[in-house]
Design an enzyme around this catalytic site. Structure first.
Site, PDB file in Angstrom:
ATOM      1  N   ASN A   9       0.873  -1.179   0.000  1.00  0.00           N
ATOM      2  CA  ASN A   9       0.000   0.000   0.000  1.00  0.00           C
ATOM      3  C   ASN A   9       0.908   1.226   0.000  1.00  0.00           C
ATOM      4  O   ASN A   9       1.504   1.552   1.018  1.00  0.00           O
ATOM      5  CB  ASN A   9      -0.892  -0.031   1.255  1.00  0.00           C
ATOM      6  CG  ASN A   9      -1.726   1.235   1.396  1.00  0.00           C
ATOM      7  OD1 ASN A   9      -1.776   2.062   0.472  1.00  0.00           O
ATOM      8  ND2 ASN A   9      -2.379   1.394   2.538  1.00  0.00           N
ATOM      9  N   LYS A  11       0.120   4.230  -0.276  1.00  0.00           N
ATOM     10  CA  LYS A  11      -0.535   5.413   0.327  1.00  0.00           C
ATOM     11  C   LYS A  11      -0.347   6.621  -0.599  1.00  0.00           C
ATOM     12  O   LYS A  11      -0.265   6.447  -1.806  1.00  0.00           O
ATOM     13  CB  LYS A  11      -0.012   5.634   1.750  1.00  0.00           C
ATOM     14  CG  LYS A  11      -0.146   4.357   2.596  1.00  0.00           C
ATOM     15  CD  LYS A  11       0.063   4.576   4.067  1.00  0.00           C
ATOM     16  CE  LYS A  11      -0.101   3.234   4.790  1.00  0.00           C
ATOM     17  NZ  LYS A  11       0.017   3.345   6.241  1.00  0.00           N
ATOM     18  N   HIS A  94      -9.471   1.223   5.144  1.00  0.00           N
ATOM     19  CA  HIS A  94      -8.174   1.437   5.815  1.00  0.00           C
ATOM     20  C   HIS A  94      -8.376   2.402   6.986  1.00  0.00           C
ATOM     21  O   HIS A  94      -9.177   3.333   6.902  1.00  0.00           O
ATOM     22  CB  HIS A  94      -7.160   2.005   4.813  1.00  0.00           C
ATOM     23  CG  HIS A  94      -5.761   1.965   5.341  1.00  0.00           C
ATOM     24  ND1 HIS A  94      -5.289   2.899   6.236  1.00  0.00           N
ATOM     25  CD2 HIS A  94      -4.742   1.087   5.141  1.00  0.00           C
ATOM     26  CE1 HIS A  94      -4.032   2.594   6.559  1.00  0.00           C
ATOM     27  NE2 HIS A  94      -3.685   1.495   5.901  1.00  0.00           N
ATOM     28  N   GLU A  96      -6.735   4.817   7.957  1.00  0.00           N
ATOM     29  CA  GLU A  96      -6.537   6.241   7.604  1.00  0.00           C
ATOM     30  C   GLU A  96      -7.790   6.806   6.954  1.00  0.00           C
ATOM     31  O   GLU A  96      -8.127   7.975   7.148  1.00  0.00           O
ATOM     32  CB  GLU A  96      -5.293   6.387   6.700  1.00  0.00           C
ATOM     33  CG  GLU A  96      -4.017   6.174   7.502  1.00  0.00           C
ATOM     34  CD  GLU A  96      -2.855   5.571   6.729  1.00  0.00           C
ATOM     35  OE1 GLU A  96      -2.872   5.558   5.480  1.00  0.00           O
ATOM     36  OE2 GLU A  96      -1.901   5.090   7.395  1.00  0.00           O
ATOM     37  N   GLU A 164      -4.899  -4.704  10.832  1.00  0.00           N
ATOM     38  CA  GLU A 164      -3.886  -3.673  11.011  1.00  0.00           C
ATOM     39  C   GLU A 164      -4.157  -2.911  12.305  1.00  0.00           C
ATOM     40  O   GLU A 164      -4.978  -1.976  12.304  1.00  0.00           O
ATOM     41  CB  GLU A 164      -3.922  -2.682   9.840  1.00  0.00           C
ATOM     42  CG  GLU A 164      -3.632  -3.282   8.488  1.00  0.00           C
ATOM     43  CD  GLU A 164      -3.102  -2.242   7.500  1.00  0.00           C
ATOM     44  OE1 GLU A 164      -2.054  -2.489   6.921  1.00  0.00           O
ATOM     45  OE2 GLU A 164      -3.725  -1.172   7.352  1.00  0.00           O
ATOM     46  N   GLY A 170       2.928   2.573  10.740  1.00  0.00           N
ATOM     47  CA  GLY A 170       3.871   3.669  10.537  1.00  0.00           C
ATOM     48  C   GLY A 170       4.627   4.076  11.796  1.00  0.00           C
ATOM     49  O   GLY A 170       5.261   5.126  11.830  1.00  0.00           O
ATOM     50  N   SER A 210       3.853  -1.747  10.304  1.00  0.00           N
ATOM     51  CA  SER A 210       5.316  -1.767  10.480  1.00  0.00           C
ATOM     52  C   SER A 210       5.957  -3.094  10.081  1.00  0.00           C
ATOM     53  O   SER A 210       6.920  -3.535  10.706  1.00  0.00           O
ATOM     54  CB  SER A 210       5.690  -1.394  11.924  1.00  0.00           C
ATOM     55  OG  SER A 210       5.294  -0.060  12.212  1.00  0.00           O
TER      56      SER A 210
HETATM   57  P1  13P Z   1       3.280   0.670   7.574  1.00  0.00           P
HETATM   58  O1  13P Z   1       3.782  -0.632   6.995  1.00  0.00           O
HETATM   59  O2  13P Z   1       3.978   1.866   7.021  1.00  0.00           O
HETATM   60  O3  13P Z   1       3.235   0.624   9.065  1.00  0.00           O
HETATM   61  O4  13P Z   1       1.757   0.820   7.071  1.00  0.00           O
HETATM   62  C1  13P Z   1       0.892  -0.234   7.248  1.00  0.00           C
HETATM   63  C2  13P Z   1      -0.356   0.050   6.520  1.00  0.00           C
HETATM   64  O5  13P Z   1      -1.140   0.895   6.909  1.00  0.00           O
HETATM   65  C3  13P Z   1      -0.595  -0.691   5.269  1.00  0.00           C
HETATM   66  O6  13P Z   1      -1.904  -0.499   4.822  1.00  0.00           O
END
Ligand code: 13P
Length: 252
Positions: A9, A11, A94, A96, A164, A170, A210
């Site tokens: 992903n 983003k 997601h 976010e 997640e 992150g 992560s």
């Molecule tokens: P990270 O791997 O950067 O922690 O992000 C995970 C994520 O949100 C994947 O959708």
């Protein structure tokens, strides 16, 4: 046997030319790996250019979101009818999107239904906040999110779920393999209650938060974890390829 699935992903990162370069950097090595489904989820604006690059490639594409209507006066939105020509997967719900764009369970349920109807394979994201985790509410939260997302859904083994935990995204603070495996096993039991045992046993459930080349083995060696949804580490060609390679080795 569930085919492991590693999805990147990206983003809101990469311009179109940066996205093309990143795919060129990983394409040849990623294509050599067998026994793992490989999915790249770049920003919408790069899907078309990357699709061109991946003609006849086993590497698959996904979008990061979609709207829950097929077409109409929804300025700025992207519908599944537009995506189905460009990609096979779509990430839905997601954290976010839930947090910054106020997506609620009902909206995510509508998106999931329309994605399936349109022929897109959804990667449904669920996960608890730090305070929910600390209050011992992880199972309550993910159970509610899974059940709410799946209301009225035809049992389909094309569904992928990504667990997640928000506190692990992150932050460099990943869950432990055992913690993630337990919660993913729990999610499978919840899915069994809604979709039936056979479908729940067949759907893939990923861990996300992560994930790096250094901790891939910790997660992928767990029996309930069928793959990873990778954020930051999917923007580095060598690291993403390493995650995919290790997955192939562990799950073969
Ligand atoms: P990270 O791997 O950067 O922690 O992000 C995970 C994520 O949100 C994947 O959708």
């Amino acid at each position: 046997m569930r085919l492991p699935i590693i999805a990147g992903n990206w983003k809101m990162n990469t311009t179109v030319s940066e996205a093309v370069t990143l795919v060129q950097e990983m394409k040849a090595t990623l294509e050599q790996v067998e026994g793992v489904e490989r999915v790249l989820c770049p920003p919408f604006v790069s899907l078309s250019a990357i699709k061109e690059l991946l003609q006849d490639s086993p590497i698959k594409l996904g979008a990061q979101n979609m709207y829950f209507e097929e077409k109409g006066a929804f300025t700025g939105e992207v519908s599944p009818r537009m995506l189905v020509d460009l990609c096979e997967y779509v990430i839905l719900g997601h954290s976010e999107r839930r947090q910054y764009f106020r997506e609620d369970d009902n909206m995510i349920n509508k998106k999931l239904k329309l994605a399936l109807k349109s022929g897109l394979k959804p990667i449904l994201c669920v996960g608890e906040k730090l305070e929910e985790n600390e209050a011992g509410k992880t199972e309550d939260v993910v159970s509610h999110q899974v059940k709410a997302a799946l209301v009225g859904i035809e049992p389909l083994k094309e569904l992928v779920i990504a667990y997640e935990p928000i506190w692990a995204i992150g932050t460099g603070r990943a869950a432990s393999g055992e913690q993630a495996n337990n919660t993913i096993g729990f999610i499978r039991r919840i899915a069994a209650g809604v979709l039936g045992e056979n479908i729940a046993a067949a759907i893939r459930i990923q861990y996300g938060g992560s994930v790096t080349a250094a901790n891939t083995a910790e997660f992928l060696s767990q029996p309930e974890i069928d793959g990873a949804l990778v954020g930051g580490a999917s923007l580095k060609a060598a690291e993403f390829v390493s995650i995919v390679r290790q997955t192939a080795e562990i799950k073969k």
